[in-house]
Design an enzyme around this catalytic site. Structure first.
Site, PDB file in Angstrom:
ATOM      1  N   MET A 196       0.859  -1.197   0.000  1.00 41.76           N
ATOM      2  CA  MET A 196       0.000   0.000   0.000  1.00 41.76           C
ATOM      3  C   MET A 196       0.894   1.245   0.000  1.00 41.76           C
ATOM      4  O   MET A 196       0.892   2.059   0.934  1.00 41.76           O
ATOM      5  CB  MET A 196      -0.919  -0.037   1.219  1.00 41.76           C
ATOM      6  N   HIS A 197       1.643   1.402  -1.087  1.00 36.78           N
ATOM      7  CA  HIS A 197       2.659   2.461  -1.177  1.00 36.78           C
ATOM      8  C   HIS A 197       2.126   3.825  -0.727  1.00 36.78           C
ATOM      9  O   HIS A 197       2.723   4.496   0.102  1.00 36.78           O
ATOM     10  CB  HIS A 197       3.131   2.599  -2.634  1.00 36.78           C
ATOM     11  N   ASP A 198       1.018   4.256  -1.325  1.00 42.13           N
ATOM     12  CA  ASP A 198       0.581   5.641  -1.158  1.00 42.13           C
ATOM     13  C   ASP A 198      -0.020   5.931   0.211  1.00 42.13           C
ATOM     14  O   ASP A 198      -0.136   7.100   0.599  1.00 42.13           O
ATOM     15  CB  ASP A 198      -0.428   6.008  -2.250  1.00 42.13           C
TER      16      ASP A 198
END
Ligand code: RIB
Ligand code: CA
Length: 315
Positions: free
Chosen positions: A239-241
Site C-alpha cells: 500500500m505504497h501511497d
C-alpha cells in the site's frame, strides 16, 4: 491541532485507498485540496477518478484541481497493467455529479496555499509523479514559505520497481523530482525501502469485501492488484501511497536516515534512480544539506491494523 495537507495524486488503486484512509483521519488531517497528475493513467482518467472518489466518500466539497497532463520532459507512461484501464482495478466509476474546482494545476495549488489563514502552513503529500509540485515551486517560489514539509511516496535507496534502479513516480518524471529534492524544503521520502513492508493481505481484502458498500469498492480495486502479474501468488500487496498519511499520523512508528538525494535524469538504466549522495564512502562530499529524511523501517503490524481501521470506519 489538525494538520493542513494538500494531496497530489494519480488515482490509481493505492492512491484511492490512501486518500480514503486520509479522509478517515479527519480528526488529525485537514485536506485542503486534491490535485491530479498524469501517472498511473491519463490526466482525464485520474481526474475523473478523483472526482468520483471524493463523491463516494461524501467529500464533494473538497476542491479537486486538474494538473499536468504529462511529465516536464518525458513521455507519459500509464500503468494500466497494474491499475487497470480505468485506473481503479475492477471498479469502473460512473461520471461524478460534482464538478472540477479548477483545471489550472500548479496555479490553483498556489492560490489555495496562499489563501490559508495568516501564519498557517501546509504539508504537501504527493503520491504520484512530482510534475505539479515542481511546476508549483518553480513558477511561484514564494509559496515555499508556507510549506512546512513535503511527505512524498516515491524513490528507493534500495532497488526499483519500474526498473531495477528506479521507483515508478520518480522514474516517470525524474526532472521534476530533482527540482523538488533540491528545493531546500524538508522532505520525507516514503520510498520502496519502507513501502514494500506496508502490506495488505488477501484475507484483509476479503474482510473489506463483506464490510459495507464503500469497503466493497476498495476490495474490487485491491483484488485487481492481487490478480495482476506484479503480485499474483504473492499473498500481499504493498500500500505504497498510504505510507505518507500514516507517517503523518504516527511518525514514531517509522525510522529513517537523513540524506542528500539527487535524482538521475539520464536516459540509461539509471533513469529516475534516487541516489544517496552523502554515503560514508563518498569522499568528495559537497557539504549539501541533508534535507531528505529517507524512511527505512516501520512497525508493519501496526501499519496493517491502522490502515484497516481507517478503511473500515466508513458506513
Ligand atoms: O511505485 C509506486 C507508486 O507508483 C504509487 O504511487 C503507485 O500509485 C504508482 O503511482
Ligand atoms: Ca500513486
Amino acid at each position: 491541532m489538525r494538520k493542513n495537507i494538500w494531496i497530489d495524486t494519480d488515482p490509481g488503486i493505492d492512491d484511492a485507498i490512501a486518500i480514503s484512509a486520509a479522509f478517515a483521519a479527519g480528526e488529525r488531517l485537514k485536506i485542503i485540496g486534491i490535485s491530479t497528475v498524469a501517472g498511473n493513467q491519463t490526466i482525464d482518467i485520474v481526474t475523473d477518478n478523483a472526482l468520483w472518489l471524493t463523491e463516494l466518500l461524501g467529500q464533494s466539497e473538497v476542491p479537486v484541481v486538474r494538473g499536468a497532463d504529462r511529465p516536464l520532459i518525458r513521455a507519459p507512461h500509464p500503468a494500466g497493467n497494474v491499475h487497470g484501464e480505468h485506473g481503479l482495478g475492477y471498479v469502473v466509476p460512473p461520471k461524478a455529479a460534482r464538478t472540477l474546482t479548477s483545471d489550472q494545476g500548479a496555479a490553483a495549488i498556489y492560490k489555495a496555499v496562499m489563501e490559508l489563514p495568516e501564519g498557517e502552513t501546509i504539508t504537501l503529500v504527493p503520491i504520484g509523479p512530482l510534475t505539479n509540485i515542481a511546476l508549483l515551486l518553480r513558477t511561484f517560489p514564494d509559496v515555499s514559505a508556507r510549506i512546512d514539509q513535503i511527505v512524498c511516496m516515491g524513490g528507493s535507496a534500495v532497488e526499483g520497481n519500474i526498473t531495477a534502479t528506479a521507483e515508478y513516480n520518480i522514474w516517470t518524471d525524474p526532472e521534476a523530482a530533482e527540482i523538488v529534492f533540491q528545493s531546500g524544503i524538508p522532505i520525507v521520502m516514503c520510498g520502496l525501502d519502507v513501502t514494500m513492508k506496508c502490506l495488505l493481505r488477501q484475507e484483509e481484502i476479503r474482510q473489506l469485501e463483506h464490510a459495507g458498500e464503500i469497503q466493497k469498492q476498495f476490495s474490487r480495486m485491491l483484488q485487481f492488484y492481487f490478480d495482476s502479474a506484479a503480485y499474483r501468488g504473492k499473498g500481499a500487496v504493498a500500500m505504497h501511497d498510504s505510507v505518507p498519511f500514516l507517517y503523518l499520523l504516527r511518525e514514531e512508528m517509522f525510522s529513517g536516515e537523513h540524506h542528500v538525494i539527487h535524482v538521475s535524469c539520464t536516459e540509461d538504466t539509471c533513469r529516475g534512480m534516487t541516489i544517496v549522495c552523502d554515503g560514508a564512502y563518498t569522499y568528495q562530499q559537497k557539504g549539501e544539506p541533508k534535507n531528505v529524511y529517507v524512511l527505512k523501517d516501520v512497525d508493519a503490524a501496526w501499519f496493517g491494523r491502522e490502515l484497516m481501521e481507517r478503511l473500515m470506519c466508513y458506513s
